[in-house]
Motif scaffolding. Structure first.
Motif, PDB file in Angstrom:
ATOM      1  N   LEU A 124      35.284  48.305  39.034  1.00 27.28           N
ATOM      2  CA  LEU A 124      35.376  48.235  40.493  1.00 27.28           C
ATOM      3  C   LEU A 124      35.416  49.638  41.096  1.00 27.28           C
ATOM      4  CD1 LEU A 124      35.656  46.684  43.132  1.00 27.28           C
ATOM      5  CD2 LEU A 124      38.114  46.476  42.660  1.00 27.28           C
ATOM      6  N   VAL A 125      36.211  50.527  40.516  1.00 27.89           N
ATOM      7  CA  VAL A 125      36.260  51.918  40.985  1.00 27.89           C
ATOM      8  C   VAL A 125      34.859  52.531  40.916  1.00 27.89           C
ATOM      9  CG1 VAL A 125      37.132  54.235  40.443  1.00 27.89           C
ATOM     10  CG2 VAL A 125      38.699  52.284  40.431  1.00 27.89           C
ATOM     11  N   LEU A 164      39.055  46.786  36.599  1.00 28.68           N
ATOM     12  CA  LEU A 164      39.446  47.748  37.641  1.00 28.68           C
ATOM     13  C   LEU A 164      38.582  49.007  37.589  1.00 28.68           C
ATOM     14  CD1 LEU A 164      43.341  47.520  37.702  1.00 28.68           C
ATOM     15  CD2 LEU A 164      41.692  46.444  39.235  1.00 28.68           C
ATOM     16  N   TYR A 165      38.356  49.534  36.389  1.00 31.38           N
ATOM     17  CA  TYR A 165      37.511  50.730  36.267  1.00 31.38           C
ATOM     18  C   TYR A 165      36.087  50.440  36.745  1.00 31.38           C
ATOM     19  CZ  TYR A 165      40.890  53.741  33.944  1.00 31.38           C
ATOM     20  OH  TYR A 165      41.979  54.530  33.669  1.00 31.38           O
ATOM     21  N   LEU A 194      44.065  50.712  43.946  1.00 28.07           N
ATOM     22  CA  LEU A 194      43.522  50.550  42.592  1.00 28.07           C
ATOM     23  C   LEU A 194      44.224  51.455  41.579  1.00 28.07           C
ATOM     24  CD1 LEU A 194      39.727  50.232  43.458  1.00 28.07           C
ATOM     25  CD2 LEU A 194      41.305  48.407  42.772  1.00 28.07           C
ATOM     26  N   GLU A 245      41.669  53.546  46.990  1.00 30.93           N
ATOM     27  CA  GLU A 245      42.039  54.299  45.785  1.00 30.93           C
ATOM     28  C   GLU A 245      43.536  54.206  45.519  1.00 30.93           C
ATOM     29  OE1 GLU A 245      38.656  57.839  45.871  1.00 30.93           O
ATOM     30  OE2 GLU A 245      40.492  58.080  47.033  1.00 30.93           O
ATOM     31  N   VAL A 269      35.659  44.382  46.374  1.00 33.82           N
ATOM     32  CA  VAL A 269      37.096  44.190  46.140  1.00 33.82           C
ATOM     33  C   VAL A 269      37.442  42.703  46.200  1.00 33.82           C
ATOM     34  CG1 VAL A 269      39.424  44.675  47.032  1.00 33.82           C
ATOM     35  CG2 VAL A 269      37.718  46.508  46.938  1.00 33.82           C
TER      36      VAL A 269
END
Length: 145
Positions: free
Chosen positions: A42-43, A39-40, A112, A109, A81
């Motif tokens: 992807l951010v 996830l991090y 996530l 945002e 995503v």
């Protein structure tokens, strides 16, 4: 002992948007640090896309071309995503651009960070349970020393 029973910690969270079930489910272990890393990452990738497209928008004088840059940005973000959550995820979940604002952040945002909050709470809870169990077993088997 005839069998060993384990729990995997796998959670299945339906994705609900504005009260409507999207038909999508996020399946993950909510205490898995590897999923947090995904996830991090992807951010970070989404942030890089946004930064690059912002640079293009700054130097582009034509407003219509700026809108085209916005569309390209959204397409690139959606591809990232979908890579993590499965093909067509964005089409099913996000009915706006991923960087459309809602509740003070972009919609992507909000999504996530909701998952990251879930991970943080679960990891904290599971670590406390783990510490308690280790202490209990340590005390239980101390008698064999």
């Amino acid at each position: 002992m005839e069998e060993v029973k384990l729990t995997s910690g796998i959670r299945r969270l339906p994705v609900i948007v504005d009260g409507q079930d999207t038909g999508r489910v996020v399946v993950f272990n909510s205490a898995d640090q590897e999923f947090a890393e995904v996830l991090y990452a992807l951010v970070h990738r989404i942030g890089e896309i946004h930064k690059a497209k912002n640079e293009q928008r700054k130097v582009e004088p034509d407003i219509l071309k700026k809108f085209q840059i916005n569309r390209e940005e959204d397409q690139e973000m959606r591809a990232e995503v979908d890579t993590v959550f499965g093909e067509g995820f964005c089409a099913d979940v996000f009915q706006t651009r991923l960087f459309a604002l809602s509740d003070g952040m972009t919609v992507v945002e909000n999504f996530l960070f909701a998952l990251l909050d879930e991970l943080d709470e679960s990891i904290t809870e599971n670590m406390a349970k783990r510490d308690s169990k280790i202490h209990r077993y340590t005390e239980k088997y101390r008698k064999y020393r």
